[in-house]
Structure formats: structure tokens, C-alpha cells
Design a protein around this motif. Structure first.
Motif, PDB file in Angstrom:
ATOM      1  N   TRP A  48       0.695  -1.521  -0.152  1.00  0.00           N
ATOM      2  CA  TRP A  48       0.040   0.152  -0.069  1.00  0.00           C
ATOM      3  C   TRP A  48       0.909   1.014   0.048  1.00  0.00           C
ATOM      4  N   SER A  49       1.981   1.115   0.721  1.00  0.00           N
ATOM      5  CA  SER A  49       3.030   2.310   0.663  1.00  0.00           C
ATOM      6  C   SER A  49       3.783   2.652  -0.526  1.00  0.00           C
ATOM      7  N   ALA A  50       3.563   1.723  -1.596  1.00  0.00           N
ATOM      8  CA  ALA A  50       4.446   1.797  -2.737  1.00  0.00           C
ATOM      9  C   ALA A  50       4.436   3.223  -3.699  1.00  0.00           C
ATOM     10  N   ASP A  51       5.444   3.417  -4.233  1.00  0.00           N
ATOM     11  CA  ASP A  51       5.351   4.960  -4.820  1.00  0.00           C
ATOM     12  C   ASP A  51       5.056   4.472  -6.453  1.00  0.00           C
ATOM     13  N   ALA A  52       3.555   3.831  -6.701  1.00  0.00           N
ATOM     14  CA  ALA A  52       3.119   3.375  -7.752  1.00  0.00           C
ATOM     15  C   ALA A  52       2.296   4.357  -8.700  1.00  0.00           C
ATOM     16  N   ASP A  53       2.084   4.128  -9.800  1.00  0.00           N
ATOM     17  CA  ASP A  53       1.221   4.933 -10.475  1.00  0.00           C
ATOM     18  C   ASP A  53      -0.181   4.634 -10.490  1.00  0.00           C
ATOM     19  N   TRP A  54      -0.883   4.773  -9.459  1.00  0.00           N
ATOM     20  CA  TRP A  54      -2.136   4.356  -9.248  1.00  0.00           C
ATOM     21  C   TRP A  54      -3.221   4.555 -10.421  1.00  0.00           C
ATOM     22  N   THR A  55      -2.774   5.476 -11.259  1.00  0.00           N
ATOM     23  CA  THR A  55      -3.903   5.743 -12.324  1.00  0.00           C
ATOM     24  C   THR A  55      -3.865   4.379 -13.191  1.00  0.00           C
ATOM     25  N   ALA A  56      -2.871   3.615 -12.993  1.00  0.00           N
ATOM     26  CA  ALA A  56      -2.732   2.432 -13.887  1.00  0.00           C
ATOM     27  C   ALA A  56      -3.730   1.141 -13.492  1.00  0.00           C
ATOM     28  N   PHE A  57      -4.137   1.403 -12.250  1.00  0.00           N
ATOM     29  CA  PHE A  57      -5.008   0.466 -11.796  1.00  0.00           C
ATOM     30  C   PHE A  57      -6.379   0.816 -11.670  1.00  0.00           C
TER      31      PHE A  57
END
Length: 292
Positions: A48-57
């Protein structure tokens, strides 16, 4: 359709001992990912704390996010960022906020849900809680912090020791009478998926303990609940204030009635491996309304 199955970055800090099979703690995550992929969904486990591109999900499903207990404000802020990105969070964020503080038990009580009696204790003003315990005649107590998972900070003590425990507390606690049925009959975990009863577990503590949790040596087994108990749980579930994809209701028999110890809607272990078909039901529940 792309789904993030959210997990912890690390085990919570209260786990200071060696767990023989850490991977087994994440069986639910693995089974859910497999069930989603079987439906043609691109599902990946992700902290949950990942520096992810959440727009990709499209969807973020909370699962083994246990380390939120160490940094709750950061956790809630992260979920808000995920949802703001357009990625839907399940269970819903409002339910997560509500369930992250054990004051939700007081709310359940107000809604007519049978709850093991509880008193909120303020370490800065312990007198009212100590007096309330004495007035109710409770002699054996369980105390728990307002925010916690997996039995973290939960202690069993005599009523005479409550003032000392409050003096050493670093935040508000809830005080309950020990429900002695947990020591022999155990507690029951009723798993709801998509708002419907899915399966039931019977959990019993290790000899000499009171915490019915596997990480403390307790046992868990599938259980066939009788019709009366199932009816009580259905009535209880009907009073919950949110529409949930999943929940685990931990109950114990107190004064002859099933009463709530905990309602877990954030990161409960659902023991999917003990219930054939449950992972598929969970996958279907989280995908409702997505078109997948």
C-alpha cells in the motif's frame, strides 16, 4: 481490468518473534490473485505504501496491510491518494476509516449489535474507568489499544492491576471483561463475502493464553455453525453501516449470547484455504460493478 491486491511493506512492529512460516500468512493474497487472474483480470500484489502509478489500476483491494497499525495517518492518506487517482478502493474508504479505530465497537453497540461490554479508558484520567469496572463487578479484564491488529497491545489482567496498566499506557485503551468462553469453547470467526455468509472458523487459544490467534500458537479450524448462531450473525450483519465486499466478524459466547469481540473490514485473514470456493466468491465480490 488491472487490480492491485494491497499488502504490507513489512510485518507490523509488534511482531518481535520468529514466525515459522511467514509465507503462510499471505495465503489469502495468493488465492485472491489466482482467482482474479482466472477471471482474466491482471492482478498483482503491491504494498500500500509503494510509489506506484495508481492511475494504471482500476481497483485496489485491501488485504494484508497489517503494518498500517504503525503509521495509520500515512496509511489513510495513501488510500485517499489512490482513490483520488481514479482507482477504486475496496473495502470502501469510509468503512476503513471507521474500522481503523476501535471506537467502532461503541458505534456497533449503539446500533443494537451485541458487543462484549466495553469501557473507554483515558490514561490521563483513569478514575472513571477504574470506578466503572468496580461498579460492574468485573474482576478479570482484557485491555486493548484503540488502534491495533492481531492482538497487538492486548493484555489480560486483574481489575486490581488496571490503574498500573493505565499509568503505563501511551494512549486511550478499551477495557472489557474477560469472556471466559474463549478459553474453552473458543471464539468464532464468521466470514462475510459480498454481504453473504461464506464460512465459519473456530479459533482456540494455546494453553495458558487467551488470544485465539495463530501467531500466538492458537488453532483455527473450519466450523459448521448451527442454525441459531447463523441467524444471530445474519441479524448482526444487517445492522452494519456499510456495504462491504468482505468482513470477518469475531464473536464469543458471552452471557449465553454471541457477542462481537472484533469486526474486521480492513485486513482480516479470511482463511480462504479452509473454505473451497471462497477465493472465487471474494474475487466476484470485489469486481462487482466494474464490468469485469
Amino acid at each position: 481490468m488491472r487490480v492491485a491486491v494491497l499488502r504490507c511493506e513489512r510485518l507490523p512492529s509488534f511482531v518481535t518473534w520468529e514466525i515459522p512460516d511467514v509465507d503462510a500468512l499471505f495465503d489469502d493474497d495468493r488465492l485472491l490473485v489466482e482467482a482474479l487472474r482466472a477471471r482474466g483480470v491482471d492482478a498483482v500484489p503491491l504494498a500500500w505504501s509503494a510509489d506506484a502509478d495508481w492511475t494504471a489500476f482500476d481497483l485496489a483491494v485491501l488485504r494484508s496491510t497489517w503494518d498500517y497499525v504503525d503509521r495509520l495517518p500515512e496509511f489513510l492518506a495513501a488510500l485517499e491518494r489512490i482513490e483520488t487517482s481514479g482507482c477504486r478502493v475496496r473495502n470502501p474508504l469510509d468503512a476503513v476509516r471507521w474500522n481503523s479505530d476501535k471506537r467502532y465497537l461503541e458505534d456497533l453497540d449503539r446500533r443494537g449489535v451485541p458487543v462484549v461490554p466495553l469501557i473507554r479508558a483515558d490514561p490521563g484520567d483513569p478514575g472513571p474507568a477504574v470506578e466503572a469496572v468496580a461498579d460492574r463487578g468485573w474482576t478479570e479484564l482484557v485491555v486493548k489499544p484503540e488502534v491495533g491488529v492481531g492482538g497487538a497491545g492486548v493484555a489480560r489482567l486483574r481489575a486490581a492491576d488496571l490503574p498500573g496498566r493505565l499509568a503505563s499506557a501511551d494512549g486511550p485503551l478499551f477495557v472489557q471483561p474477560l469472556a471466559r468462553a474463549v478459553l474453552d469453547e473458543g471464539e468464532y470467526s464468521h466470514v462475510l463475502i459480498g454481504g453473504e455468509a461464506s464460512h465459519v472458523l473456530r479459533k482456540r487459544p494455546a494453553t495458558g493464553d487467551f488470544r485465539a490467534h495463530g501467531i500466538y500458537g492458537g488453532t483455527v479450524e473450519a466450523h459448521a455453525a448451527d442454525a441459531g448462531d447463523l441467524a444471530e450473525i445474519r441479524a448482526l450483519a444487517a445492522r452494519l453501516p456499510f456495504e462491504l465486499d468482505y468482513a470477518r466478524i469475531d464473536v464469543v459466547r458471552y452471557e449465553g449470547r454471541l457477542s462481537v469481540l472484533e469486526l474486521e473490514v480492513i485486513e482480516p485473514i479470511l482463511y480462504l484455504a479452509l473454505a473451497p470456493g471462497a477465493a472465487g466468491r471474494l474475487a466476484a465480490a470485489v469486481l462487482r460493478g466494474t464490468g469485469a
